[in-house]
Write a protein that holds these residues in place. Sequence first.
Motif, PDB file in Angstrom:
ATOM      1  N   LYS A  55       9.710 -16.136  66.670  1.00  0.00           N
ATOM      2  CA  LYS A  55      10.233 -16.342  68.027  1.00  0.00           C
ATOM      3  C   LYS A  55       9.848 -15.132  68.861  1.00  0.00           C
ATOM      4  O   LYS A  55       9.507 -14.078  68.324  1.00  0.00           O
ATOM      5  CB  LYS A  55      11.769 -16.471  68.022  1.00  0.00           C
ATOM      6  N   SER A  56       9.929 -15.272  70.170  1.00  0.00           N
ATOM      7  CA  SER A  56       9.676 -14.102  71.008  1.00  0.00           C
ATOM      8  C   SER A  56      10.936 -13.240  71.036  1.00  0.00           C
ATOM      9  O   SER A  56      12.055 -13.764  70.912  1.00  0.00           O
ATOM     10  CB  SER A  56       9.289 -14.521  72.422  1.00  0.00           C
ATOM     11  N   PRO A  57      10.779 -11.931  71.205  1.00  0.00           N
ATOM     12  CA  PRO A  57      11.954 -11.076  71.334  1.00  0.00           C
ATOM     13  C   PRO A  57      12.851 -11.520  72.489  1.00  0.00           C
ATOM     14  O   PRO A  57      14.077 -11.430  72.398  1.00  0.00           O
ATOM     15  CB  PRO A  57      11.365  -9.686  71.592  1.00  0.00           C
ATOM     16  N   THR A 115      15.646  -6.266  67.089  1.00  0.00           N
ATOM     17  CA  THR A 115      15.308  -7.539  67.748  1.00  0.00           C
ATOM     18  C   THR A 115      13.856  -7.928  67.492  1.00  0.00           C
ATOM     19  O   THR A 115      13.559  -9.092  67.204  1.00  0.00           O
ATOM     20  CB  THR A 115      15.578  -7.432  69.261  1.00  0.00           C
ATOM     21  N   GLU A 116      12.948  -6.962  67.584  1.00  0.00           N
ATOM     22  CA  GLU A 116      11.527  -7.263  67.385  1.00  0.00           C
ATOM     23  C   GLU A 116      11.249  -7.729  65.960  1.00  0.00           C
ATOM     24  O   GLU A 116      10.472  -8.659  65.734  1.00  0.00           O
ATOM     25  CB  GLU A 116      10.668  -6.033  67.721  1.00  0.00           C
ATOM     26  N   GLU A 117      11.897  -7.087  64.991  1.00  0.00           N
ATOM     27  CA  GLU A 117      11.710  -7.483  63.591  1.00  0.00           C
ATOM     28  C   GLU A 117      12.285  -8.865  63.318  1.00  0.00           C
ATOM     29  O   GLU A 117      11.679  -9.660  62.591  1.00  0.00           O
ATOM     30  CB  GLU A 117      12.344  -6.444  62.674  1.00  0.00           C
ATOM     31  N   LEU A 118      13.438  -9.167  63.914  1.00  0.00           N
ATOM     32  CA  LEU A 118      14.028 -10.501  63.755  1.00  0.00           C
ATOM     33  C   LEU A 118      13.139 -11.557  64.401  1.00  0.00           C
ATOM     34  O   LEU A 118      12.907 -12.628  63.823  1.00  0.00           O
ATOM     35  CB  LEU A 118      15.436 -10.551  64.349  1.00  0.00           C
ATOM     36  N   ALA A 119      12.624 -11.254  65.577  1.00  0.00           N
ATOM     37  CA  ALA A 119      11.734 -12.198  66.266  1.00  0.00           C
ATOM     38  C   ALA A 119      10.496 -12.486  65.418  1.00  0.00           C
ATOM     39  O   ALA A 119      10.085 -13.648  65.283  1.00  0.00           O
ATOM     40  CB  ALA A 119      11.336 -11.637  67.631  1.00  0.00           C
ATOM     41  N   LYS A 120       9.927 -11.473  64.829  1.00  0.00           N
ATOM     42  CA  LYS A 120       8.750 -11.665  63.970  1.00  0.00           C
ATOM     43  C   LYS A 120       9.116 -12.484  62.739  1.00  0.00           C
ATOM     44  O   LYS A 120       8.391 -13.398  62.347  1.00  0.00           O
ATOM     45  CB  LYS A 120       8.177 -10.312  63.558  1.00  0.00           C
TER      46      LYS A 120
END
Length: 69
Positions: free
Chosen positions: A26-28, A17-22
């Motif tokens: 977007k925020s996680p 999730t954190e990698e996708l958000a980055k």
Amino acid sequence: MSEKEQNQYRGKNFINTEELAKRWIKSPRTIENWRARKTGPNFYRIGGEVLYDLNEIIELENDSYVANE
């Protein structure tokens, strides 16, 4: 085990999730909200961790392209 090996399972490359958000700036929490509302990208839950197939994410990004005519 290397980070690359940890992000691979059965021949698929995953991001969390954190990698996708980055990646999508977007925020996680936004990604988590999409997942809860079933409006975001498909995901896997493996060993209690939410993971996204990187190839599916790239395909989704490519399908989202809008060309000006």
